[in-house]
Scaffold this motif. Structure first.
Motif, PDB file in Angstrom:
ATOM      1  N   LEU A 209       5.633   4.244 -11.166  1.00  0.00           N
ATOM      2  CA  LEU A 209       6.104   3.010 -10.549  1.00  0.00           C
ATOM      3  C   LEU A 209       5.590   1.842 -11.376  1.00  0.00           C
ATOM      4  O   LEU A 209       4.431   1.832 -11.800  1.00  0.00           O
ATOM      5  N   THR A 210       6.451   0.877 -11.614  1.00  0.00           N
ATOM      6  CA  THR A 210       6.092  -0.246 -12.483  1.00  0.00           C
ATOM      7  C   THR A 210       5.356  -1.322 -11.699  1.00  0.00           C
ATOM      8  O   THR A 210       5.719  -2.502 -11.715  1.00  0.00           O
ATOM      9  N   GLU A 211       4.308  -0.908 -11.008  1.00  0.00           N
ATOM     10  CA  GLU A 211       3.452  -1.833 -10.279  1.00  0.00           C
ATOM     11  C   GLU A 211       2.132  -1.132  -9.982  1.00  0.00           C
ATOM     12  O   GLU A 211       2.037   0.095 -10.009  1.00  0.00           O
ATOM     13  N   ASP A 212       1.121  -1.934  -9.707  1.00  0.00           N
ATOM     14  CA  ASP A 212      -0.206  -1.415  -9.375  1.00  0.00           C
ATOM     15  C   ASP A 212      -0.744  -2.240  -8.219  1.00  0.00           C
ATOM     16  O   ASP A 212      -1.072  -3.412  -8.383  1.00  0.00           O
ATOM     17  N   LEU A 213      -0.824  -1.625  -7.030  1.00  0.00           N
ATOM     18  CA  LEU A 213      -1.311  -2.313  -5.838  1.00  0.00           C
ATOM     19  C   LEU A 213      -2.662  -1.781  -5.397  1.00  0.00           C
ATOM     20  O   LEU A 213      -3.074  -1.952  -4.246  1.00  0.00           O
ATOM     21  N   GLY A 214      -3.347  -1.081  -6.310  1.00  0.00           N
ATOM     22  CA  GLY A 214      -4.687  -0.640  -6.021  1.00  0.00           C
ATOM     23  C   GLY A 214      -4.793   0.521  -5.055  1.00  0.00           C
ATOM     24  O   GLY A 214      -5.794   0.650  -4.346  1.00  0.00           O
ATOM     25  N   MET A 215      -3.762   1.378  -5.024  1.00  0.00           N
ATOM     26  CA  MET A 215      -3.805   2.547  -4.150  1.00  0.00           C
ATOM     27  C   MET A 215      -3.330   3.770  -4.920  1.00  0.00           C
ATOM     28  O   MET A 215      -2.681   3.638  -5.957  1.00  0.00           O
ATOM     29  N   PRO A 216      -3.667   4.977  -4.444  1.00  0.00           N
ATOM     30  CA  PRO A 216      -3.214   6.190  -5.127  1.00  0.00           C
ATOM     31  C   PRO A 216      -1.695   6.227  -5.240  1.00  0.00           C
ATOM     32  O   PRO A 216      -0.987   5.668  -4.391  1.00  0.00           O
ATOM     33  N   PHE A 217      -1.210   6.924  -6.276  1.00  0.00           N
ATOM     34  CA  PHE A 217       0.222   6.918  -6.558  1.00  0.00           C
ATOM     35  C   PHE A 217       1.046   7.384  -5.369  1.00  0.00           C
ATOM     36  O   PHE A 217       2.063   6.769  -5.034  1.00  0.00           O
ATOM     37  N   ASP A 218       0.650   8.487  -4.722  1.00  0.00           N
ATOM     38  CA  ASP A 218       1.474   9.013  -3.638  1.00  0.00           C
ATOM     39  C   ASP A 218       1.562   8.043  -2.472  1.00  0.00           C
ATOM     40  O   ASP A 218       2.611   7.900  -1.837  1.00  0.00           O
ATOM     41  N   GLU A 219       0.465   7.328  -2.191  1.00  0.00           N
ATOM     42  CA  GLU A 219       0.482   6.348  -1.107  1.00  0.00           C
ATOM     43  C   GLU A 219       1.341   5.137  -1.487  1.00  0.00           C
ATOM     44  O   GLU A 219       2.060   4.584  -0.648  1.00  0.00           O
ATOM     45  N   LEU A 220       1.245   4.729  -2.744  1.00  0.00           N
ATOM     46  CA  LEU A 220       2.076   3.621  -3.222  1.00  0.00           C
ATOM     47  C   LEU A 220       3.554   3.981  -3.123  1.00  0.00           C
ATOM     48  O   LEU A 220       4.383   3.182  -2.673  1.00  0.00           O
ATOM     49  N   GLN A 221       3.886   5.203  -3.518  1.00  0.00           N
ATOM     50  CA  GLN A 221       5.276   5.636  -3.472  1.00  0.00           C
ATOM     51  C   GLN A 221       5.764   5.786  -2.035  1.00  0.00           C
ATOM     52  O   GLN A 221       6.902   5.419  -1.711  1.00  0.00           O
ATOM     53  N   ALA A 222       4.927   6.314  -1.156  1.00  0.00           N
ATOM     54  CA  ALA A 222       5.305   6.433   0.256  1.00  0.00           C
ATOM     55  C   ALA A 222       5.540   5.055   0.865  1.00  0.00           C
ATOM     56  O   ALA A 222       6.450   4.861   1.680  1.00  0.00           O
ATOM     57  N   SER A 223       4.727   4.080   0.452  1.00  0.00           N
ATOM     58  CA  SER A 223       4.919   2.705   0.918  1.00  0.00           C
ATOM     59  C   SER A 223       6.250   2.150   0.424  1.00  0.00           C
ATOM     60  O   SER A 223       6.960   1.435   1.147  1.00  0.00           O
ATOM     61  N   GLN A 224       6.620   2.498  -0.810  1.00  0.00           N
ATOM     62  CA  GLN A 224       7.904   2.076  -1.364  1.00  0.00           C
ATOM     63  C   GLN A 224       9.058   2.664  -0.555  1.00  0.00           C
ATOM     64  O   GLN A 224      10.027   1.966  -0.225  1.00  0.00           O
ATOM     65  N   LEU A 225       8.958   3.948  -0.216  1.00  0.00           N
ATOM     66  CA  LEU A 225      10.004   4.598   0.574  1.00  0.00           C
ATOM     67  C   LEU A 225      10.124   3.956   1.952  1.00  0.00           C
ATOM     68  O   LEU A 225      11.238   3.766   2.461  1.00  0.00           O
ATOM     69  N   GLN A 226       8.999   3.608   2.541  1.00  0.00           N
ATOM     70  CA  GLN A 226       9.036   2.971   3.854  1.00  0.00           C
ATOM     71  C   GLN A 226       9.680   1.596   3.773  1.00  0.00           C
ATOM     72  O   GLN A 226      10.466   1.212   4.651  1.00  0.00           O
ATOM     73  N   ALA A 227       9.363   0.847   2.719  1.00  0.00           N
ATOM     74  CA  ALA A 227       9.976  -0.476   2.538  1.00  0.00           C
ATOM     75  C   ALA A 227      11.486  -0.347   2.393  1.00  0.00           C
ATOM     76  O   ALA A 227      12.257  -1.179   2.900  1.00  0.00           O
ATOM     77  N   PHE A 228      11.935   0.706   1.699  1.00  0.00           N
ATOM     78  CA  PHE A 228      13.365   0.966   1.550  1.00  0.00           C
ATOM     79  C   PHE A 228      14.016   1.242   2.908  1.00  0.00           C
ATOM     80  O   PHE A 228      15.054   0.662   3.247  1.00  0.00           O
ATOM     81  N   HIS A 229      13.415   2.121   3.691  1.00  0.00           N
ATOM     82  CA  HIS A 229      13.972   2.442   5.012  1.00  0.00           C
ATOM     83  C   HIS A 229      13.998   1.213   5.916  1.00  0.00           C
ATOM     84  O   HIS A 229      14.963   0.999   6.664  1.00  0.00           O
ATOM     85  N   ASP A 230      12.960   0.398   5.853  1.00  0.00           N
ATOM     86  CA  ASP A 230      12.918  -0.822   6.670  1.00  0.00           C
ATOM     87  C   ASP A 230      14.058  -1.764   6.279  1.00  0.00           C
ATOM     88  O   ASP A 230      14.727  -2.347   7.143  1.00  0.00           O
ATOM     89  N   ALA A 231      14.272  -1.927   4.968  1.00  0.00           N
ATOM     90  CA  ALA A 231      15.335  -2.817   4.495  1.00  0.00           C
ATOM     91  C   ALA A 231      16.707  -2.281   4.887  1.00  0.00           C
ATOM     92  O   ALA A 231      17.606  -3.050   5.258  1.00  0.00           O
TER      93      ALA A 231
END
Length: 343
Positions: A209-231
């Motif tokens: 993922l072309t970003e770094d939010l200071g969390m493990p990759f899988d958690e960052l990616q899961a957060s991305q998926l959740q943001a997608f579902h919310d949108a």
């Protein structure tokens, strides 16, 4: 994880020891592997698309050949670089492939990955970008592509033509009902995931993922998926969108597996790619019982409905069938997998 498939770069060229894998070898092996996976009930075979490289670059003929020789497996891309595409021609090709496969297409598109050449899309005739990475061209092409596959008229009928039909604006042909619901956007960040949800297309998320939010990759990616579902939900789209993540996963069940992958377990990290600070996923290589626990603990694998396994396609059909069959037999059922030929 309801589905799993393979994701291939389709590398070819020198293999060492005087051996050579040609482009033709690579394409025929991809077809053979897809047929074997179809018999195993694997849900999908997906291909990365890179231009000016000894990899897959023109996936439509390959996927059409696979679709014609299989019955269940989904054929797709992860992803087609929209900077290089004529949107209307791609719409025609996608519709034809969707019809050949009886709706088994999962067409992943995006701005594309970092290139081996400088602004290669300009060599294809697509100039005028004001973005150094051509993202504006990709979005413009994608918008026109979506309109075309949705059946919107693209050209005015010629009333004086002896070959004309009904008057008015004409859509591109062929037209495939429901194709739009089988389009995916490859998102590399939260912002692009939210945009994909707003547009109303499925989401492919890669091994970085072309970003770094200071969390493990899988958690960052899961957060991305959740943001997608919310949108998606906030935009009022009907139905439930699909999401996929890709991982390098190698079950170790033989001494040969241990020789090749026994030291391949790698933790994700942070680095730079395409000038952006990025977060990288890890490689999983272990005995099946260990893999099951590791993948159950991977937040993004648990959040997505489809897992794409990156495979070493240059190692040949038999070895890759072994990798896939080991995963299908010893790992996937414990993660909730449903074989395509059992649906």
């Amino acid at each position: 994880m309801q589905r799993f498939g393979t994701l291939s770069f389709g590398h070819y060229g020198p293999l060492g020891g005087g051996r050579q894998l040609t482009a033709g070898d690579n394409l025929h092996q991809a077809i053979d592997l897809a047929q074997a996976m179809d018999e195993l009930g694997v849900n999908g075979t997906y291909f990365r698309v890179h231009h000016f490289a000894q990899q897959h670059s023109s996936p439509m003929p390959l996927m059409a050949a696979i679709a014609a020789k299989t019955q269940h497996i989904e054929v797709g891309t992860g992803v087609i670089d929209m900077r290089y595409e004529n949107p209307l021609y791609l719409a025609e090709e996608a519709a034809a492939l969707d019809l050949i496969s009886d709706g088994r297409l999962a067409l992943g598109v995006s701005r594309g990955s970092p290139e081996s050449v400088v602004r290669g899309y300009e060599a294809f005739g697509y100039t005028g970008s004001v973005d150094p990475r051509g993202a504006d061209i990709a979005r413009e092409h994608f918008d026109l592509f979506l309109r075309a596959i949705s059946g919107e008229g693209m050209a005015e009928a010629d009333a004086s033509s002896p070959f004309g039909g009904a008057p008015g604006m004409q859509r591109v042909e062929p037209y495939s009902e429901g194709l739009r619901s089988r389009i995916w956007w490859g998102a590399g960040s939260h912002d692009t995931a939210v945009w994909a949800g707003q547009v109303g297309v499925n989401l492919m998320s890669s091994t970085l993922l072309t970003e770094d939010l200071g969390m493990p990759f899988d958690e960052l990616q899961a957060s991305q998926l959740q943001a997608f579902h919310d949108a998606w939900r906030e935009a009022g789209h009907a139905g439930t969108p699909r999401t996929s993540v890709s991982r390098s996963v190698f079950p170790i069940t033989t001494n040969q597996d241990r020789m090749f992958f026994g030291h391949s377990q790698e933790r994700g990290g942070v680095g730079y790619i395409d000038g952006l600070r990025s977060t990288f996923g890890q490689t999983y290589a272990a005995e099946p019982d260990v893999l099951i626990e590791q993948l159950k603990a991977d937040a993004a694998v648990q959040a997505a409905d489809t897992l794409m396994l990156t495979i070493p396609s240059q190692m040949g059909v038999d070895f890759n069938v072994h990798i896939v069959e080991s995963f299908a037999t010893h790992v996937a059922p414990a993660l909730g997998w449903v074989p395509a030929n059992a649906v």
